[in-house]
Design an enzyme around this catalytic site. Structure first.
Site, PDB file in Angstrom:
ATOM      1  N   CYS A   1       0.832  -1.208   0.000  1.00  0.00           N
ATOM      2  CA  CYS A   1       0.000   0.000   0.000  1.00  0.00           C
ATOM      3  C   CYS A   1       0.868   1.261   0.000  1.00  0.00           C
ATOM      4  O   CYS A   1       1.504   1.568   1.010  1.00  0.00           O
ATOM      5  CB  CYS A   1      -0.907  -0.033   1.225  1.00  0.00           C
ATOM      6  SG  CYS A   1      -1.747   1.503   1.597  1.00  0.00           S
TER       7      CYS A   1
ATOM      8  N   CYS B   1       0.060   3.820   2.739  1.00  0.00           N
ATOM      9  CA  CYS B   1       0.503   3.354   4.061  1.00  0.00           C
ATOM     10  C   CYS B   1       1.977   3.691   4.269  1.00  0.00           C
ATOM     11  O   CYS B   1       2.388   4.072   5.364  1.00  0.00           O
ATOM     12  CB  CYS B   1       0.289   1.852   4.196  1.00  0.00           C
ATOM     13  SG  CYS B   1      -1.435   1.336   3.977  1.00  0.00           S
TER      14      CYS B   1
END
Length: 104
Positions: A28, A31
């Site tokens: 991600c 993230c």
């Protein structure tokens, strides 16, 4: 931030004290962007225990809690959900801090 190790640990942390679970995954990009700010966020809110949950490793928890976008945060105190900041959108430090401050 410690990584969640088991479903049992999740239940213990959820049901005992004040915990914020952060859901993310290695793949991600949003993230990864917030990773450098997380130690400061933790330091600013030491009344909470912060736990990282790998979405791919604990997909059952994600489904149980309706976490379909990452990075996301859910706060619990003694088994009761205090609040959630769940979406697929990139989050800023200010937004994360605002979410946590709103839990008090």
């Amino acid at each position: 931030m410690k990584n969640l190790a088991s479903m049992e640990q999740f239940e213990e942390l959820r049901d005992g004290g004040k915990t914020i679970f952060m859901f993310s995954a290695n793949w991600c990009p949003d993230c990864r962007v917030i990773e450098p700010i997380l130690p400061e966020v933790e330091a600013n809110h030491s009344e909470f225990t912060f736990i990282h949950i790998d979405r791919d490793q604990f997909i059952d928890i994600c489904q149980q809690l309706d976490v379909y976008g990452i990075p996301s945060f859910i706060a619990f105190e003694n088994g009761k959900e205090l609040g959630r900041f769940v979406s697929k959108d990139r989050k800023t430090q200010e937004e994360i801090e605002e979410f946590i401050n709103g839990l008090k």
